[in-house]
Design an enzyme around this catalytic site. Sequence first.
Site, PDB file in Angstrom:
ATOM      1  N   GLY A  99       0.790  -1.132  -0.003  1.00 36.40           N
ATOM      2  CA  GLY A  99      -0.167  -0.006   0.028  1.00 36.40           C
ATOM      3  C   GLY A  99       0.674   1.412  -0.028  1.00 36.40           C
ATOM      4  O   GLY A  99       0.502   2.486   0.106  1.00 36.40           O
ATOM      5  N   GLU A 105       5.148   3.068   8.017  1.00 35.50           N
ATOM      6  CA  GLU A 105       4.658   2.105   8.761  1.00 35.50           C
ATOM      7  C   GLU A 105       5.852   1.317   9.713  1.00 35.50           C
ATOM      8  O   GLU A 105       5.732   0.918  10.704  1.00 35.50           O
ATOM      9  CB  GLU A 105       4.388   0.742   7.773  1.00 35.50           C
ATOM     10  CG  GLU A 105       2.892   1.260   7.432  1.00 35.50           C
ATOM     11  CD  GLU A 105       2.572   0.290   6.296  1.00 35.50           C
ATOM     12  OE1 GLU A 105       1.425  -0.059   6.217  1.00 35.50           O
ATOM     13  OE2 GLU A 105       3.383  -0.374   5.694  1.00 35.50           O
TER      14      GLU A 105
HETATM   15  C1  5RP Z   1       0.644  -0.925   3.384  1.00 33.32           C
HETATM   16  C2  5RP Z   1       1.094  -2.289   3.938  1.00 33.32           C
HETATM   17  C3  5RP Z   1      -0.270  -3.003   4.045  1.00 33.32           C
HETATM   18  O1  5RP Z   1      -0.136  -3.342   5.333  1.00 33.32           O
HETATM   19  C4  5RP Z   1      -0.176  -4.463   3.253  1.00 33.32           C
HETATM   20  O2  5RP Z   1      -0.133  -3.972   1.827  1.00 33.32           O
HETATM   21  C5  5RP Z   1      -1.433  -5.311   3.490  1.00 33.32           C
HETATM   22  O3  5RP Z   1      -2.446  -4.614   2.719  1.00 33.32           O
HETATM   23  P1  5RP Z   1      -3.968  -5.347   2.997  1.00 33.32           P
HETATM   24  O4  5RP Z   1      -4.128  -5.323   4.189  1.00 33.32           O
HETATM   25  O5  5RP Z   1      -4.707  -4.336   1.925  1.00 33.32           O
HETATM   26  O6  5RP Z   1      -3.847  -6.731   2.189  1.00 33.32           O
HETATM   27  O7  5RP Z   1       2.020  -2.831   3.901  1.00 33.32           O
HETATM   28  O8  5RP Z   1       2.075  -0.410   2.984  1.00 33.32           O
END
Ligand code: 5RP
Length: 233
Positions: A99, A105
């Site tokens: 994401g 994060e």
């Molecule tokens: C965003 C992330 C998300 O936590 C990861 O992509 C998981 O996303 P989702 O819960 O939509 O599967 O690292 O940078």
Amino acid sequence: MNADDLKKLAAARALELVGPGMRLGLGTGSTAKHFVDLLGAKVASGFDVLCVATSEATQAQALSLGISMSTLDETPELDLTVDGADEIDPQLRLIKGGGAALLREKIVAAASARMIVIADDGKLVQKLGRFPLPVEVVPFGLEATRRAVAEAIAASGSAGELKLRQRADGTTLVTDGGHFILDARLGAIDRPELLAQALNMVPGVVEHGLFIGLAAGAVLAGADGLKLLGEIE
Ligand code: 5RP
């Protein structure tokens, strides 16, 4: 149950870990969004927490739900961060950044006494790397950085194409921090620690999506129910 129901189930279980007055890190992505929604409902009924978001999207969602928000400047130590992941291995090593929020994060997770991952159990893998590894880079010197990243990947024993992440409209994706993302399609990462170290050494790399030694536990939801990894209580 579909994948979204499973994500919600994992989020609901993680909400049980949240006590009144806690300082929380709020993750990014569709699973973390469920957690924030559930937390918002709890806050609406009088529950008190103070939160720091890992992205502008999560910040906006949390504010819209009336959750009290802070920053790591005002609140540099957090009790718990709950976030999703793109891959989780049995040692709780993660790939994150699908994401595009990996930088914030990782900063938020590192500022937290505990990070708990929430996901559907399809994210659990024996070996990391099927999901392309996001590498966040500064726009300046992109081609030189791309080559250095490729060399770092090769030096750690992995190989694969590097692709500059695009938005759906074909423009280059820019992160909340104003950076680009190179997605490394490695297939399998044999030595995640070595790769993480090698990427950390590349000038121009801001951060990468290997989260090692950060997650204390994971709540994984599957057709058979919940699977808890690591320290959950
Ligand atoms: C965003 C992330 C998300 O936590 C990861 O992509 C998981 O996303 P989702 O819960 O939509 O599967 O690292 O940078």
